[in-house]
Structures are given as C-alpha cells and as structure tokens.
Design a protein around this motif. Structure first.
Motif, PDB file in Angstrom:
ATOM      1  N   MET A   1     -20.336 -22.831 -46.851  1.00  8.88           N
ATOM      2  CA  MET A   1     -19.238 -21.919 -47.058  1.00  8.88           C
ATOM      3  C   MET A   1     -19.640 -20.828 -48.041  1.00  8.88           C
ATOM      4  SD  MET A   1     -15.745 -23.978 -46.594  1.00  8.88           S
ATOM      5  CE  MET A   1     -14.935 -22.467 -46.723  1.00  8.88           C
ATOM      6  N   ASP A   2     -20.472 -21.195 -49.002  1.00  4.41           N
ATOM      7  CA  ASP A   2     -20.952 -20.216 -49.971  1.00  4.41           C
ATOM      8  C   ASP A   2     -21.707 -19.106 -49.254  1.00  4.41           C
ATOM      9  OD1 ASP A   2     -21.999 -18.810 -52.135  1.00  4.41           O
ATOM     10  OD2 ASP A   2     -23.459 -20.344 -52.633  1.00  4.41           O
ATOM     11  N   ASP A   3     -22.594 -19.462 -48.363  1.00  5.69           N
ATOM     12  CA  ASP A   3     -23.379 -18.459 -47.636  1.00  5.69           C
ATOM     13  C   ASP A   3     -22.497 -17.579 -46.758  1.00  5.69           C
ATOM     14  OD1 ASP A   3     -25.793 -19.110 -48.699  1.00  5.69           O
ATOM     15  OD2 ASP A   3     -26.687 -19.828 -46.849  1.00  5.69           O
ATOM     16  N   ILE A   4     -21.478 -18.146 -46.157  1.00  6.30           N
ATOM     17  CA  ILE A   4     -20.602 -17.359 -45.290  1.00  6.30           C
ATOM     18  C   ILE A   4     -19.776 -16.391 -46.130  1.00  6.30           C
ATOM     19  CG2 ILE A   4     -18.707 -17.445 -43.631  1.00  6.30           C
ATOM     20  CD1 ILE A   4     -19.712 -20.281 -42.881  1.00  6.30           C
ATOM     21  N   ALA A   5     -19.170 -16.888 -47.198  1.00  8.74           N
ATOM     22  CA  ALA A   5     -18.291 -16.063 -48.032  1.00  8.74           C
ATOM     23  C   ALA A   5     -19.056 -14.974 -48.778  1.00  8.74           C
ATOM     24  CB  ALA A   5     -17.539 -16.943 -49.021  1.00  8.74           C
ATOM     25  N   GLY A   6     -20.242 -15.283 -49.262  1.00 10.53           N
ATOM     26  CA  GLY A   6     -20.989 -14.321 -50.061  1.00 10.53           C
ATOM     27  C   GLY A   6     -22.087 -13.605 -49.323  1.00 10.53           C
ATOM     28  N   HIS A   7     -22.080 -13.711 -48.012  1.00 11.59           N
ATOM     29  CA  HIS A   7     -23.161 -13.158 -47.190  1.00 11.59           C
ATOM     30  C   HIS A   7     -23.397 -11.667 -47.448  1.00 11.59           C
ATOM     31  CE1 HIS A   7     -25.718 -12.291 -43.776  1.00 11.59           C
ATOM     32  NE2 HIS A   7     -24.833 -11.429 -43.328  1.00 11.59           N
ATOM     33  N   LYS A   8     -22.338 -10.873 -47.412  1.00  8.62           N
ATOM     34  CA  LYS A   8     -22.500  -9.423 -47.564  1.00  8.62           C
ATOM     35  C   LYS A   8     -22.983  -9.053 -48.961  1.00  8.62           C
ATOM     36  CE  LYS A   8     -19.430  -8.086 -43.896  1.00  8.62           C
ATOM     37  NZ  LYS A   8     -18.242  -7.406 -43.457  1.00  8.62           N
ATOM     38  N   GLN A   9     -22.433  -9.695 -49.990  1.00  9.11           N
ATOM     39  CA  GLN A   9     -22.851  -9.395 -51.356  1.00  9.11           C
ATOM     40  C   GLN A   9     -24.308  -9.788 -51.577  1.00  9.11           C
ATOM     41  OE1 GLN A   9     -20.119 -11.249 -50.686  1.00  9.11           O
ATOM     42  NE2 GLN A   9     -18.379 -10.085 -51.440  1.00  9.11           N
ATOM     43  N   GLU A  10     -24.698 -10.953 -51.080  1.00 10.65           N
ATOM     44  CA  GLU A  10     -26.080 -11.406 -51.247  1.00 10.65           C
ATOM     45  C   GLU A  10     -27.056 -10.504 -50.508  1.00 10.65           C
ATOM     46  OE1 GLU A  10     -26.090 -15.517 -50.108  1.00 10.65           O
ATOM     47  OE2 GLU A  10     -24.832 -16.088 -51.809  1.00 10.65           O
ATOM     48  N   LYS A  11     -26.638 -10.022 -49.343  1.00  9.77           N
ATOM     49  CA  LYS A  11     -27.489  -9.126 -48.557  1.00  9.77           C
ATOM     50  C   LYS A  11     -27.706  -7.810 -49.313  1.00  9.77           C
ATOM     51  CE  LYS A  11     -27.970  -7.597 -43.788  1.00  9.77           C
ATOM     52  NZ  LYS A  11     -27.341  -7.557 -42.474  1.00  9.77           N
TER      53      LYS A  11
ATOM     54  N   GLU B   1     -13.289 -20.228 -49.777  1.00  9.87           N
ATOM     55  CA  GLU B   1     -12.393 -20.218 -48.623  1.00  9.87           C
ATOM     56  C   GLU B   1     -12.495 -18.942 -47.777  1.00  9.87           C
ATOM     57  OE1 GLU B   1      -7.817 -21.495 -47.777  1.00  9.87           O
ATOM     58  OE2 GLU B   1      -8.397 -20.907 -49.767  1.00  9.87           O
ATOM     59  N   ASP B   2     -12.140 -17.815 -48.315  1.00 10.95           N
ATOM     60  CA  ASP B   2     -12.203 -16.561 -47.561  1.00 10.95           C
ATOM     61  C   ASP B   2     -13.271 -15.628 -48.117  1.00 10.95           C
ATOM     62  OD1 ASP B   2     -10.028 -17.237 -45.884  1.00 10.95           O
ATOM     63  OD2 ASP B   2      -8.644 -16.707 -47.484  1.00 10.95           O
ATOM     64  N   ILE B   3     -13.349 -15.616 -49.435  1.00 12.24           N
ATOM     65  CA  ILE B   3     -14.349 -14.808 -50.120  1.00 12.24           C
ATOM     66  C   ILE B   3     -15.010 -15.684 -51.175  1.00 12.24           C
ATOM     67  CG2 ILE B   3     -13.140 -12.618 -49.747  1.00 12.24           C
ATOM     68  CD1 ILE B   3     -12.205 -12.820 -52.678  1.00 12.24           C
ATOM     69  N   ASP B   4     -15.988 -15.147 -51.844  1.00 12.19           N
ATOM     70  CA  ASP B   4     -16.695 -15.901 -52.878  1.00 12.19           C
ATOM     71  C   ASP B   4     -15.852 -15.922 -54.153  1.00 12.19           C
ATOM     72  OD1 ASP B   4     -18.422 -17.043 -54.658  1.00 12.19           O
ATOM     73  OD2 ASP B   4     -20.109 -15.726 -54.213  1.00 12.19           O
ATOM     74  N   ASN B   5     -14.871 -16.823 -54.199  1.00 10.50           N
ATOM     75  CA  ASN B   5     -13.979 -16.946 -55.352  1.00 10.50           C
ATOM     76  C   ASN B   5     -14.710 -17.435 -56.590  1.00 10.50           C
ATOM     77  OD1 ASN B   5     -11.318 -16.230 -54.244  1.00 10.50           O
ATOM     78  ND2 ASN B   5     -11.668 -17.995 -52.935  1.00 10.50           N
TER      79      ASN B   5
END
Length: 106
Positions: free
Chosen positions: A1-11, A80-84
C-alpha cells in the motif's frame, strides 16, 4: 500500500522502483491506474484471506494473530488513499489523536 500511495512522490524524487512500476513492466501495456486497480484488488483478496484465517482454529496463539492483524490495519489506514504517514497533516494525524490521545471510553 505504501508503494501504491506514494508512487508519484517517490517517482519525482527518483527513488527506487515501486510495485506499481514492477507490475506495469511485468504485464506489458497497462496504465498506471490499471496497475493500481489490480494491486488494490489483490490487497482486498489478502484481507479476505487474513480474516478467514483468523476465524478458523489455528495453532498460532490468537493474541499473536491479533497483533499482526492490528499492525496490518494500521498500515492500511496509513496508506489508504494517499501517503498519510509521510504527510501526517492529512487525516492520519487526526486518527492518531482520536485513538491514542482521546480514546473512546466504553
């Protein structure tokens, strides 16, 4: 879930490849949204498996299983939806306050 939520920021930060990118590469020509949709479907199936396992007799003590399940719930809420977790100014900070600082008295 971490990778999905934070995908754009990490990229944007140029960090290591995420599960979303791995899934997209593994399954060829699919969009980022399709990959996320499939990954969320797999998370839903994992929840069903975990809940089912907790309902049947098990040699592992229920106290241990409960702790593992509670940690999993916390991770689910944190991402959950974003990287809280990275951005606690979102609803995550409020969840922690309600749970720890002002718990519901029964």
């Amino acid at each position: 879930m971490d990778d999905i939520a934070g995908h754009k920021q990490e990229k944007k930060r140029g960090q290591a490849i995420s599960v979303v990118e791995c899934y997209m590469k593994e399954h060829g020509d699919i969009s980022e949204e399709e990959a996320k949709k499939e990954l969320y479907a797999r998370i839903l199936e994992a929840w069903k498996d975990m809940n089912e396992e907790c309902l049947r007799p098990h040699p592992t003590p229920m106290t241990l299983l409960t702790r593992i399940l509670n940690l999993t719930k916390m991770v689910h809420v944190a991402y959950e939806d974003i990287d809280n977790y990275t951005h606690p100014e979102t609803k995550f900070k409020e969840y922690i306050r309600c749970t720890i600082a002002e718990p519901l008295v029964m």
